[in-house]
Scaffold this active site. Structure first.
Site, PDB file in Angstrom:
ATOM      1  CB  SER A 112      -0.906  -0.014   1.233  1.00  0.00           C
ATOM      2  OG  SER A 112      -0.120   0.149   2.408  1.00  0.00           O
ATOM      3  CB  CYS A 113      -0.038   4.745   0.610  1.00  0.00           C
ATOM      4  SG  CYS A 113      -0.803   4.672   2.247  1.00  0.00           S
ATOM      5  N   GLY A 114       2.146   2.788   2.362  1.00  0.00           N
ATOM      6  CA  GLY A 114       3.174   2.844   3.387  1.00  0.00           C
ATOM      7  C   GLY A 114       2.653   3.248   4.752  1.00  0.00           C
TER       8      GLY A 114
END
Length: 170
Positions: A112-114
């Site tokens: 995912s985005c982190g």
């Protein structure tokens, strides 16, 4: 089938529930497999992903995690030989990385985005610098971006079961 052995070159038998009735059908299944990421020779994370864009996934995750600011920070990035079934990507950064920062996760990593798995909330603006575009996107522009992204997601169109990310400019 074993993890990592399912691909999209064949369909698999499935049951589809529609209007309260289950019918046998054949469906595409997205391949998924483990990916281990090393940073400056140290373990960073293991994530499951659909193979194909591993370098982009690795570098995007390192950027989102604040371990690098851009491509200029990279000495090398290369795919290593698989380790016990997991693909391995090794990234060497110009500056040393604090080993504590590499293991600062309480949950499993995701592709995912982190933000997932962090131990403390950080607003996304603290992780990613806003683009100096001088304006906002209107609804029509956002709709166009989603349409463009969906048009390039052949695997999602076939399986309905994979994620994607994209970057758009004005």
């Amino acid at each position: 089938k074993a993890l990592g052995s399912i691909n999209t070159r064949e369909k698999f038998e499935a049951k589809r529930l529609e209007s309260g009735l289950a019918e046998i059908t054949r469906e595409w299944v997205a391949e998924e497999g483990p990916l281990q990421i090393l940073v400056n020779g140290l373990p960073f994370t293991v994530t499951l992903r659909t193979p194909g864009e591993d370098r982009k996934l690795v570098l995007g995750l390192l950027f989102a995690e604040g371990l690098m600011e851009g491509l200029k920070d990279i000495v090398s990035s290369k795919e290593e030989l698989p380790a016990g079934g997991a693909q391995v990507w090794s990234v060497t950064l110009k500056k040393p990385v604090d080993a504590g920062k590499l293991s600062n996760r309480s949950l499993a990593s995701t592709s995912s985005c982190g933000l997932c798995g962090k131990t403390q909330w950080e607003p996304p603006a603290a992780l990613v610098m806003p683009a100096p575009c001088g304006g906002e996107f209107d609804a029509a522009s956002l709709t166009h971006c989603f349409e463009e992204m969906n048009a390039r997601q052949e695997l999602f169109g076939r399986t309905g079961g994979c994620h994607a990310a994209a970057v758009f400019s004005r």
